[in-house]
Design an enzyme around this catalytic site. Structure first.
Site, PDB file in Angstrom:
ATOM      1  N   LYS A   1      -7.797  49.428 -19.123  1.00 21.88           N
ATOM      2  CA  LYS A   1      -8.034  50.843 -19.441  1.00 21.88           C
ATOM      3  C   LYS A   1      -8.507  51.837 -18.059  1.00 21.88           C
ATOM      4  O   LYS A   1      -9.180  51.484 -17.411  1.00 21.88           O
ATOM      5  CB  LYS A   1      -9.075  51.214 -20.593  1.00 21.88           C
ATOM      6  CG  LYS A   1      -9.102  52.473 -21.004  1.00 21.88           C
ATOM      7  CD  LYS A   1      -9.668  52.868 -22.267  1.00 21.88           C
ATOM      8  CE  LYS A   1     -11.105  52.659 -22.295  1.00 21.88           C
ATOM      9  NZ  LYS A   1     -11.837  52.892 -23.697  1.00 21.88           N
TER      10      LYS A   1
ATOM     11  N   LYS B   1      -9.359  55.374 -16.273  1.00 25.53           N
ATOM     12  CA  LYS B   1      -9.916  57.013 -16.625  1.00 25.53           C
ATOM     13  C   LYS B   1      -8.996  57.881 -16.050  1.00 25.53           C
ATOM     14  O   LYS B   1      -8.518  57.667 -14.925  1.00 25.53           O
ATOM     15  CB  LYS B   1     -11.401  56.664 -15.875  1.00 25.53           C
ATOM     16  CG  LYS B   1     -12.462  55.898 -16.584  1.00 25.53           C
ATOM     17  CD  LYS B   1     -12.729  56.322 -17.999  1.00 25.53           C
ATOM     18  CE  LYS B   1     -13.547  55.024 -18.717  1.00 25.53           C
ATOM     19  NZ  LYS B   1     -13.823  55.577 -20.238  1.00 25.53           N
TER      20      LYS B   1
ATOM     21  N   ASP C   1      -8.164  57.013 -20.692  1.00 25.65           N
ATOM     22  CA  ASP C   1      -9.249  57.770 -21.289  1.00 25.65           C
ATOM     23  C   ASP C   1      -9.625  58.831 -20.465  1.00 25.65           C
ATOM     24  O   ASP C   1     -10.099  58.945 -19.366  1.00 25.65           O
ATOM     25  CB  ASP C   1     -10.340  56.664 -21.403  1.00 25.65           C
ATOM     26  CG  ASP C   1     -11.628  57.052 -22.285  1.00 25.65           C
ATOM     27  OD1 ASP C   1     -11.705  58.197 -22.646  1.00 25.65           O
ATOM     28  OD2 ASP C   1     -12.477  56.245 -22.421  1.00 25.65           O
TER      29      ASP C   1
ATOM     30  N   ASN D   1     -12.265  60.917 -21.811  1.00 28.49           N
ATOM     31  CA  ASN D   1     -13.576  61.299 -21.935  1.00 28.49           C
ATOM     32  C   ASN D   1     -13.630  62.727 -22.516  1.00 28.49           C
ATOM     33  O   ASN D   1     -14.802  63.476 -22.098  1.00 28.49           O
ATOM     34  CB  ASN D   1     -14.408  60.849 -21.130  1.00 28.49           C
ATOM     35  CG  ASN D   1     -14.613  59.350 -20.908  1.00 28.49           C
ATOM     36  OD1 ASN D   1     -13.781  58.524 -20.238  1.00 28.49           O
ATOM     37  ND2 ASN D   1     -15.537  58.600 -21.681  1.00 28.49           N
TER      38      ASN D   1
ATOM     39  N   GLU E   1      -7.335  58.167 -24.823  1.00 28.05           N
ATOM     40  CA  GLU E   1      -8.423  58.434 -25.528  1.00 28.05           C
ATOM     41  C   GLU E   1      -9.082  59.659 -25.354  1.00 28.05           C
ATOM     42  O   GLU E   1      -9.244  60.044 -24.045  1.00 28.05           O
ATOM     43  CB  GLU E   1      -9.121  57.056 -25.306  1.00 28.05           C
ATOM     44  CG  GLU E   1     -10.385  56.975 -25.873  1.00 28.05           C
ATOM     45  CD  GLU E   1     -11.024  55.517 -25.422  1.00 28.05           C
ATOM     46  OE1 GLU E   1     -10.367  54.512 -25.260  1.00 28.05           O
ATOM     47  OE2 GLU E   1     -12.247  55.468 -25.142  1.00 28.05           O
TER      48      GLU E   1
ATOM     49  N   GLU F   1     -15.713  57.484 -30.111  1.00 29.04           N
ATOM     50  CA  GLU F   1     -16.805  56.706 -29.793  1.00 29.04           C
ATOM     51  C   GLU F   1     -18.084  57.815 -29.602  1.00 29.04           C
ATOM     52  O   GLU F   1     -19.105  57.117 -29.602  1.00 29.04           O
ATOM     53  CB  GLU F   1     -16.611  56.287 -28.211  1.00 29.04           C
ATOM     54  CG  GLU F   1     -16.284  57.522 -27.029  1.00 29.04           C
ATOM     55  CD  GLU F   1     -16.294  56.918 -25.717  1.00 29.04           C
ATOM     56  OE1 GLU F   1     -15.009  56.443 -25.411  1.00 29.04           O
ATOM     57  OE2 GLU F   1     -16.953  57.024 -25.191  1.00 29.04           O
TER      58      GLU F   1
ATOM     59  N   ASP G   1     -18.336  53.067 -32.985  1.00 28.16           N
ATOM     60  CA  ASP G   1     -19.327  52.201 -32.202  1.00 28.16           C
ATOM     61  C   ASP G   1     -20.342  52.011 -32.950  1.00 28.16           C
ATOM     62  O   ASP G   1     -21.085  52.966 -33.615  1.00 28.16           O
ATOM     63  CB  ASP G   1     -19.712  53.045 -31.115  1.00 28.16           C
ATOM     64  CG  ASP G   1     -20.069  52.074 -29.780  1.00 28.16           C
ATOM     65  OD1 ASP G   1     -21.081  51.346 -30.434  1.00 28.16           O
ATOM     66  OD2 ASP G   1     -20.203  52.376 -28.616  1.00 28.16           O
TER      67      ASP G   1
ATOM     68  N   HIS H   1     -15.340  50.942 -29.558  1.00 29.45           N
ATOM     69  CA  HIS H   1     -15.929  51.261 -28.182  1.00 29.45           C
ATOM     70  C   HIS H   1     -17.268  50.546 -28.426  1.00 29.45           C
ATOM     71  O   HIS H   1     -17.895  50.342 -29.380  1.00 29.45           O
ATOM     72  CB  HIS H   1     -16.426  52.916 -28.415  1.00 29.45           C
ATOM     73  CG  HIS H   1     -17.049  53.173 -27.081  1.00 29.45           C
ATOM     74  ND1 HIS H   1     -18.428  53.520 -27.136  1.00 29.45           N
ATOM     75  CD2 HIS H   1     -16.594  53.387 -25.771  1.00 29.45           C
ATOM     76  CE1 HIS H   1     -18.969  53.759 -25.691  1.00 29.45           C
ATOM     77  NE2 HIS H   1     -17.683  53.777 -25.102  1.00 29.45           N
TER      78      HIS H   1
ATOM     79  N   GLU I   1     -12.589  46.502 -26.737  1.00 28.40           N
ATOM     80  CA  GLU I   1     -12.934  46.694 -25.351  1.00 28.40           C
ATOM     81  C   GLU I   1     -13.764  45.698 -24.815  1.00 28.40           C
ATOM     82  O   GLU I   1     -14.476  45.038 -25.506  1.00 28.40           O
ATOM     83  CB  GLU I   1     -13.664  48.199 -25.327  1.00 28.40           C
ATOM     84  CG  GLU I   1     -14.089  48.771 -24.043  1.00 28.40           C
ATOM     85  CD  GLU I   1     -14.373  50.003 -24.031  1.00 28.40           C
ATOM     86  OE1 GLU I   1     -15.361  50.578 -25.131  1.00 28.40           O
ATOM     87  OE2 GLU I   1     -14.102  50.921 -23.168  1.00 28.40           O
TER      88      GLU I   1
END
Ligand code: 0YR
Ligand code: MG
Length: 370
Positions: free
Chosen positions: A172, A174, A203, A205, A229, A255, A278, A305, A327
């Site tokens: 993965k 970022k 991802d 975030n 994500e 998450e 999560d 997550h 993950e």
């Protein structure tokens, strides 16, 4: 078996290469504030939350565990974990001051420790108690090679090493950096290095607004990206639904969601494809299971997550039929008595009884014990 004492524990574990960043967070340590629940049977259950290691806030979590919830647990049989969850959530009325946030994280850590005790009392690893099988294939994807603060050369070298030397088939990256063109160049470089067979997740975030997400995420299909994500603000159901209708790349999220009801709303809206509960942000194994069942009923895969650094989630994945991909982030690896094992990109089923979060001697001796 009766609960005799709750003991607060805070672990702060250094992250890889002394510091990592995603689009929203920069951290040097992973925090694990939690609890040891002692019993008159000589068994101790361990459960932790997952934080960015801010000690004063971690203390709020452990205070909430011991001072607020603790009195409701003393003298109880920890194996009655679902009934105790209801007691702690509803009867205590602690939800009045927090159906999310610190009180919920505290409840999650307790719930994990109670499941740990239930599994230890049954002399089984948690996955077996929950009806799972060690023969199931639970694949690992690695997040620890894709941080936004690492230059593209490091990114490419790490991803190559994970695939060529360690046997991972999925990594993965970022995204959500200051320059969208740079995000895409990094993805392009990794795709070129790994070839077409390795899965690449991305991802953001929660960094982008809707037009930014439409513009950048629309390009991800060019690199055969498995999912984007948290493209938008964590709780934005309508925005994720609109994005899902606009781009070809599937959406992963969860998450940052505290409650099963939030997952229900995302699923009902068609705003999520890969569901990422999560166990440390939801209130433990008990609420995680509820979300996994909902996802399964909606034909959605569950890819947790790992705020617990996989220690509990590996058990849940060997047990729940919606979970096949988990993950991997290794920041608690050196602090756990039985750290999770991945071989050739596949998890090995834990053999020891319990839920997997028992700290080792080094952790108990060294780290911020209060
Ligand atoms: C910072 N995984 C994540 C880091 C990672 C976070 O909280 O741990 O980037 O957990 O988003 O999917
Ligand atoms: Mg994430």
């Amino acid at each position: 078996m009766r609960i005799t004492k709750l003991e607060p524990i805070i672990l702060h574990a250094p992250v890889t290469r002394g510091g990592i960043a995603d689009s929203m967070h920069t951290l040097t340590h992973w925090g694990a504030p939690g609890v040891a629940i002692h019993t008159d049977a000589g068994l101790t259950g361990y459960g932790f939350s997952g934080t960015h290691a801010h000690l004063p806030t971690d203390k709020l979590i452990t205070d909430c565990i011991v001072e607020s919830y603790g009195p409701f647990l003393l003298g109880e049989d920890p194996r009655e974990v679902r009934a105790l969850w209801e007691k702690l959530y509803r009867k205590s009325e602690i939800y009045w001051v927090g159906r999310a946030g610190i009180t919920h994280l505290a409840l999650g850590a307790i719930d994990i420790a109670l499941w740990d005790l239930k599994a230890k009392a049954a002399e089984q690893p948690l996955w077996k108690l929950l009806g799972g099988s060690a023969a199931k294939k639970v694949e690992a994807y690695n997040t620890d090679s894709g941080w936004l603060n690492w230059p593209v050369e490091t990114l490419v070298a790490d991803c190559r090493r994970l695939v060529e030397e360690e046997g991972y088939r999925a990594v993965k990256l970022k995204v959500g950096g200051p320059n969208p063109g740079e995000d895409l160049r990094r993805i392009e470089a990794v795709r070129a290095a790994l070839g077409p067979k390795v899965r690449i997740m991305t991802d953001a975030n929660g960094r982008w607004n809707l037009p930014q997400a439409v513009q950048t995420a629309s390009r991800l299909a060019d690199y055969d990206i498995a999912w984007i994500e948290e493209p938008l603000a964590f709780d934005d159901v309508a925005g994720h639904r609109r994005l899902a209708e606009t781009i070809r790349t599937p959406i992963a999220l969860g998450e940052q969601l505290y409650m099963a009801a939030q997952f229900r709303d995302f699923m009902a809206a068609g705003a999520v494809h890969y569901v990422q509960p999560d166990v440390v942000r939801l209130a433990g194994v008990t609420e995680f299971w509820q979300v996994a069942e909902m996802a399964h009923g909606n034909n959605l895969p569950v890819c947790p997550h790992v705020g617990d650094m996989v220690q509990v989630h590996q058990h849940l994945c060997f047990a729940h039929p919606a979970c096949h991909l988990l993950e991997y982030i290794p920041w608690l690896h050196d602090w756990m008595l039985h750290p999770a094992r991945v071989e050739n990109g596949v998890y090995l089923a834990p053999e020891v009884p319990g839920a997997g979060m028992e700290p080792n001697k080094a952790a108990l001796a060294q780290i911020n014990r209060i």
